[in-house]
Design a protein around this motif. Sequence first.
Motif, PDB file in Angstrom:
ATOM      1  N   GLN A  97      67.595  23.605  79.224  1.00 50.47           N
ATOM      2  CA  GLN A  97      67.189  25.003  79.224  1.00 50.47           C
ATOM      3  C   GLN A  97      67.866  25.707  78.059  1.00 50.47           C
ATOM      4  O   GLN A  97      68.972  25.333  77.655  1.00 50.47           O
ATOM      5  N   GLY A  98      67.201  26.717  77.516  1.00 52.02           N
ATOM      6  CA  GLY A  98      67.836  27.522  76.481  1.00 52.02           C
ATOM      7  C   GLY A  98      67.304  27.225  75.093  1.00 52.02           C
ATOM      8  O   GLY A  98      66.123  27.006  74.902  1.00 52.02           O
ATOM      9  N   LEU A  99      68.201  27.208  74.128  1.00 52.19           N
ATOM     10  CA  LEU A  99      67.793  27.195  72.724  1.00 52.19           C
ATOM     11  C   LEU A  99      67.496  25.785  72.231  1.00 52.19           C
ATOM     12  O   LEU A  99      68.191  25.245  71.376  1.00 52.19           O
ATOM     13  N   TYR A 100      66.459  25.203  72.784  1.00 54.18           N
ATOM     14  CA  TYR A 100      66.025  23.879  72.368  1.00 54.18           C
ATOM     15  C   TYR A 100      64.542  23.918  72.043  1.00 54.18           C
ATOM     16  O   TYR A 100      63.773  24.617  72.684  1.00 54.18           O
ATOM     17  N   GLU A 101      64.161  23.143  71.047  1.00 54.00           N
ATOM     18  CA  GLU A 101      62.765  23.082  70.644  1.00 54.00           C
ATOM     19  C   GLU A 101      61.920  22.538  71.793  1.00 54.00           C
ATOM     20  O   GLU A 101      62.313  21.588  72.474  1.00 54.00           O
ATOM     21  N   GLN A 102      60.755  23.169  72.016  1.00 59.15           N
ATOM     22  CA  GLN A 102      59.851  22.712  73.060  1.00 59.15           C
ATOM     23  C   GLN A 102      58.713  21.912  72.435  1.00 59.15           C
ATOM     24  O   GLN A 102      58.179  22.277  71.394  1.00 59.15           O
ATOM     25  N   TYR A 103      58.360  20.823  73.118  1.00 53.68           N
ATOM     26  CA  TYR A 103      57.283  19.938  72.669  1.00 53.68           C
ATOM     27  C   TYR A 103      56.207  19.916  73.746  1.00 53.68           C
ATOM     28  O   TYR A 103      56.514  19.748  74.932  1.00 53.68           O
ATOM     29  N   PHE A 104      54.958  20.064  73.317  1.00 52.77           N
ATOM     30  CA  PHE A 104      53.864  20.229  74.259  1.00 52.77           C
ATOM     31  C   PHE A 104      53.056  18.955  74.449  1.00 52.77           C
ATOM     32  O   PHE A 104      52.881  18.156  73.525  1.00 52.77           O
TER      33      PHE A 104
ATOM     34  N   GLN B  33      59.268  29.387  66.899  1.00 54.37           N
ATOM     35  CA  GLN B  33      58.565  28.149  66.582  1.00 54.37           C
ATOM     36  C   GLN B  33      57.179  28.467  66.055  1.00 54.37           C
ATOM     37  O   GLN B  33      56.536  29.428  66.510  1.00 54.37           O
ATOM     38  N   TYR B  48      60.694  24.814  63.701  1.00 54.40           N
ATOM     39  CA  TYR B  48      61.642  25.419  64.640  1.00 54.40           C
ATOM     40  C   TYR B  48      62.622  26.150  63.739  1.00 54.40           C
ATOM     41  O   TYR B  48      63.452  25.510  63.095  1.00 54.40           O
TER      42      TYR B  48
END
Lengths: 113, 108
Positions: A97-104, B33, B48
């Motif tokens: 959770q938090g400031l991490y890149e999200q991948y879809f 992003q 990012y």
Amino acid sequence: DAGVTQSPTHLIKTRGQHVTLRCSPISGHKSVSWYQQVLGQGPQFIFQYYEKEERGRGNFPDRFSARQFPNYSSELNVNALLLGDSALYLCASSLAQGLYEQYFGPGTRLTVT
Amino acid sequence: GIQVEQSPPDLILQEGANSTLRCNFSDSVNNLQWFHQNPWGQLINLFYIPSGTKQNGRLSATTVATERYSLLYISSSQTTDSGVYFCAARDDTGKLIFGQGTTLQVKP
């Protein structure tokens, strides 16, 4: 390494029915988020789960629920489907959770008739 | 809550042209992003970028967090660049708030 996977790819349901969508995160990722994208708009946040606990909820009715399993995969459930629930449902994973890149993932396209 | 606005909403280019897409956000954000959504709906991560400038091939992005905007540059555009480009700002809880997108069409 496999990316985020979602199933099914497409789904057609009738008003009033229930639907379950599934998501498997990238290996090593512990956070999963769900988004709804209706035609012509940007994705809207529904839920975020981290370490099997709900960490955030968007402005969606109680008909929407989700859970995360010990292997970090997740399910999104929608009860009493309405025509307006027709959308692309996207799952995203991140390390935490938090400031991490999200991948879809590729999404599940739900059509309610 | 945070609001994200993208401009222009639509853009038509000839192959080989350059373009700049803009993303404004209403409040300070923890990160940003950029994504490209292909015709099948897949969101592909482009950048990012909490601040500064990054480059990846023909694409580059710049975020000026203090002035609450980010720019995506596409140089020497190709037909495969067509699609919808989204920026998404991350709030304090980590969720992404998306703009409405810029639909890019590159003509051969």
